[in-house]
Design an enzyme around this catalytic site. Structure first.
Site, PDB file in Angstrom:
ATOM      1  N   CYS A   4       0.842  -1.202   0.000  1.00 50.43           N
ATOM      2  CA  CYS A   4       0.000   0.000   0.000  1.00 50.43           C
ATOM      3  C   CYS A   4       0.877   1.252   0.000  1.00 50.43           C
ATOM      4  CB  CYS A   4      -0.916  -0.026   1.224  1.00 50.43           C
ATOM      5  SG  CYS A   4      -1.808   1.519   1.450  1.00 50.43           S
ATOM      6  N   CYS A   7       0.532   3.342   3.208  1.00 49.81           N
ATOM      7  CA  CYS A   7       1.192   2.682   4.346  1.00 49.81           C
ATOM      8  C   CYS A   7       2.702   2.902   4.260  1.00 49.81           C
ATOM      9  CB  CYS A   7       0.865   1.192   4.376  1.00 49.81           C
ATOM     10  SG  CYS A   7      -0.777   0.811   5.058  1.00 49.81           S
ATOM     11  N   HIS A  46      -4.292   0.732   8.324  1.00 55.34           N
ATOM     12  CA  HIS A  46      -4.807   0.579   6.969  1.00 55.34           C
ATOM     13  C   HIS A  46      -6.312   0.296   6.979  1.00 55.34           C
ATOM     14  CE1 HIS A  46      -4.598  -0.355   2.651  1.00 55.34           C
ATOM     15  NE2 HIS A  46      -5.563  -1.213   2.939  1.00 55.34           N
ATOM     16  N   ASN A  86     -12.774   9.826  -2.084  1.00 55.93           N
ATOM     17  CA  ASN A  86     -13.239   9.012  -3.204  1.00 55.93           C
ATOM     18  C   ASN A  86     -13.293   7.556  -2.777  1.00 55.93           C
ATOM     19  OD1 ASN A  86     -13.390  11.179  -5.085  1.00 55.93           O
ATOM     20  ND2 ASN A  86     -11.157  11.148  -5.234  1.00 55.93           N
ATOM     21  N   HIS A  99      -8.457   7.951   2.592  1.00 59.00           N
ATOM     22  CA  HIS A  99      -7.834   9.275   2.703  1.00 59.00           C
ATOM     23  C   HIS A  99      -8.871  10.347   2.439  1.00 59.00           C
ATOM     24  CE1 HIS A  99      -7.303   7.799  -1.437  1.00 59.00           C
ATOM     25  NE2 HIS A  99      -7.399   9.058  -1.849  1.00 59.00           N
TER      26      HIS A  99
HETATM   27  P1  AMP Z   1      -7.635   9.355  -4.950  1.00 59.35           P
HETATM   28  O1  AMP Z   1      -7.594   9.550  -6.452  1.00 59.35           O
HETATM   29  O2  AMP Z   1      -8.822   9.964  -4.292  1.00 59.35           O
HETATM   30  O3  AMP Z   1      -7.421   7.907  -4.572  1.00 59.35           O
HETATM   31  O4  AMP Z   1      -6.420  10.190  -4.383  1.00 59.35           O
HETATM   32  C1  AMP Z   1      -5.111   9.732  -4.388  1.00 59.35           C
HETATM   33  C2  AMP Z   1      -4.252  10.949  -4.309  1.00 59.35           C
HETATM   34  O5  AMP Z   1      -2.940  10.548  -3.929  1.00 59.35           O
HETATM   35  C3  AMP Z   1      -4.102  11.720  -5.634  1.00 59.35           C
HETATM   36  O6  AMP Z   1      -4.588  13.046  -5.451  1.00 59.35           O
HETATM   37  C4  AMP Z   1      -2.598  11.682  -5.903  1.00 59.35           C
HETATM   38  O7  AMP Z   1      -2.107  12.878  -6.467  1.00 59.35           O
HETATM   39  C5  AMP Z   1      -2.030  11.420  -4.522  1.00 59.35           C
HETATM   40  N1  AMP Z   1      -0.733  10.780  -4.503  1.00 59.35           N
HETATM   41  C6  AMP Z   1      -0.333   9.700  -5.203  1.00 59.35           C
HETATM   42  N2  AMP Z   1       0.937   9.375  -4.896  1.00 59.35           N
HETATM   43  C7  AMP Z   1       1.346  10.274  -3.964  1.00 59.35           C
HETATM   44  C8  AMP Z   1       2.564  10.481  -3.253  1.00 59.35           C
HETATM   45  N3  AMP Z   1       3.626   9.683  -3.421  1.00 59.35           N
HETATM   46  N4  AMP Z   1       2.636  11.516  -2.385  1.00 59.35           N
HETATM   47  C9  AMP Z   1       1.564  12.339  -2.215  1.00 59.35           C
HETATM   48  N5  AMP Z   1       0.392  12.187  -2.837  1.00 59.35           N
HETATM   49  C10 AMP Z   1       0.282  11.176  -3.713  1.00 59.35           C
HETATM   50 ZN    ZN Z   2      -2.414   1.305   3.585  1.00 55.98          ZN
END
Ligand code: AMP
Ligand code: ZN
Length: 113
Positions: A4, A7, A46, A86, A99
């Site tokens: 994950c 995580c 998680h 989401n 998140h």
């Molecule tokens: P979701 O599309 O609601 O699942 O949101 C996932 C979010 O995680 C997106 O807005 C991505 O830009 C963000 N994201 C993905 N990888 C990383 C990372 N390594 N650090 C910070 N944010 C991330």
């Molecule tokens: Zn996780």
């Protein structure tokens, strides 16, 4: 959860820009911000998504909603902000660790950001 992404971020295996941390919650800046302020708030334990919230873990989710206004205040979002989670493919969830997006710092459209 060894595979994950969030995580790994919580564990420090993948770097992030920390905004807030306590015993049960971690918050960091989104890597692809959709607004001038775009923070992700996650439980350290998680949970895959909103469907994974239950009686046993609901307290951490409640705590997240105590932390969110404090983060918004620290980020200077006096004008308001949006909280988004989401859940599942139709919502566009890309990371399967619960998140909450905090979006602010501009007049937000009716799109997610
Ligand atoms: P979701 O599309 O609601 O699942 O949101 C996932 C979010 O995680 C997106 O807005 C991505 O830009 C963000 N994201 C993905 N990888 C990383 C990372 N390594 N650090 C910070 N944010 C991330
Ligand atoms: Zn996780």
């Amino acid at each position: 959860m060894e595979n994950c992404l969030f995580c790994k971020i919580i564990g420090g295996v993948i770097p992030s820009t920390k905004v807030y941390e306590d015993e049960t919650v971690y918050a960091f800046r989104d890597i692809n911000p959709q607004a001038p302020t775009h923070v992700l708030v996650v439980p350290k334990a998680h949970i895959a998504d909103c469907n994974g919230i239950n009686t046993e873990n609901a307290a951490v989710v409640a705590h997240i909603f105590e932390v969110i206004p404090a983060i918004a205040k620290a980020e200077g979002l006096e004008g308001g902000y949006r909280v988004v989670s989401n859940c599942g493919a139709d919502a566009g969830q890309t990371v399967q660790h619960l998140h909450f997006h905090i979006l602010g710092g501009k007049q937000l459209s009716l799109e997610m950001a």
